[in-house]
Design a protein around this motif. Structure first.
Motif, PDB file in Angstrom:
ATOM      1  N   ASP A 280     -32.787 -24.627  37.221  1.00  0.00           N
ATOM      2  CA  ASP A 280     -32.938 -24.003  35.897  1.00  0.00           C
ATOM      3  C   ASP A 280     -33.980 -24.744  35.069  1.00  0.00           C
ATOM      4  OD1 ASP A 280     -31.052 -22.001  36.346  1.00  0.00           O
ATOM      5  OD2 ASP A 280     -29.405 -23.178  35.473  1.00  0.00           O
ATOM      6  N   THR A 281     -33.924 -26.069  35.077  1.00  0.00           N
ATOM      7  CA  THR A 281     -34.887 -26.891  34.333  1.00  0.00           C
ATOM      8  C   THR A 281     -36.284 -26.737  34.926  1.00  0.00           C
ATOM      9  OG1 THR A 281     -33.159 -28.465  33.754  1.00  0.00           O
ATOM     10  CG2 THR A 281     -35.434 -29.242  33.592  1.00  0.00           C
ATOM     11  N   ALA A 282     -36.371 -26.710  36.253  1.00  0.00           N
ATOM     12  CA  ALA A 282     -37.668 -26.564  36.914  1.00  0.00           C
ATOM     13  C   ALA A 282     -38.299 -25.211  36.604  1.00  0.00           C
ATOM     14  CB  ALA A 282     -37.520 -26.748  38.422  1.00  0.00           C
ATOM     15  N   PHE A 283     -37.503 -24.185  36.359  1.00  0.00           N
ATOM     16  CA  PHE A 283     -38.045 -22.880  35.985  1.00  0.00           C
ATOM     17  C   PHE A 283     -38.404 -22.840  34.497  1.00  0.00           C
ATOM     18  CE2 PHE A 283     -37.645 -18.485  34.484  1.00  0.00           C
ATOM     19  CZ  PHE A 283     -38.631 -17.902  35.265  1.00  0.00           C
ATOM     20  N   ALA A 284     -37.623 -23.483  33.683  1.00  0.00           N
ATOM     21  CA  ALA A 284     -37.854 -23.445  32.238  1.00  0.00           C
ATOM     22  C   ALA A 284     -39.197 -24.061  31.857  1.00  0.00           C
ATOM     23  CB  ALA A 284     -36.721 -24.157  31.496  1.00  0.00           C
ATOM     24  N   ALA A 285     -39.610 -25.119  32.543  1.00  0.00           N
ATOM     25  CA  ALA A 285     -40.857 -25.802  32.176  1.00  0.00           C
ATOM     26  C   ALA A 285     -42.077 -24.886  32.303  1.00  0.00           C
ATOM     27  CB  ALA A 285     -41.019 -27.081  32.996  1.00  0.00           C
TER      28      ALA A 285
END
Length: 155
Positions: A121-126
């Motif tokens: 999720d964090t890797a997509f948000a960036a």
């Protein structure tokens, strides 16, 4: 053409027509009204000449058409955008975030562990937070469409 390259690279049986049919069937979910897709695509992918000028043109035209459906949110990450995360491999997050799927060169991995899914999720948000959407995404697609993919290096 690209599936043929994959067959040659992996040395697997040639079932390109079957692969194309399966991919076309999977794309129908873009228009079924039951699914939603959030996609962040790097601008560099629009200019990497895989398949030749005609394949590149068709890829850009398809993306321009796909800006319309409400089932798709397409963000184009400009090559000059600052992203506060190192580049990672491509992946898909499915369902309500209960599974991530990663395709590797020789295999695929499904991730279901909650703590690992939070990383995806964090890797997509960036990149998605730094991406351009709507008219700005369309402008980047137009820029890529005019890129001379068959020109010799340096022109």
């Amino acid at each position: 053409m690209i599936l043929g390259q994959v067959v040659d690279f992996l040395g697997v049986p040639d079932d390109v027509p079957g692969g194309i049919a399966r991919r076309m069937q999977r794309q129908r979910v873009l228009y079924d009204g039951e699914h939603h897709y959030d996609v962040a695509l790097g601008e560099q992918a629009l200019c990497t000449n895989i398949g030749g000028p005609e394949v590149m043109r068709q890829r850009i035209e398809r993306l321009l058409r796909d800006l319309g459906p409400a089932s798709l949110t397409l963000g184009i990450l400009p090559s000059t955008a600052r992203v506060d995360l190192f580049p990672v491999h491509g992946f898909n997050i499915y369902g309500d975030g209960d599974r991530a799927h990663v395709e590797l060169v020789s295999s695929a991995v499904d991730v279901g562990e909650r703590s690992e899914l939070a990383l995806y999720d964090t890797a997509f948000a960036a990149p998605s937070s730094a991406a351009s959407y709507g008219d700005a995404a369309e402008a980047l697609l137009g820029k890529a469409r005019s890129f001379p993919v068959d020109a010799p290096l340096g022109e």
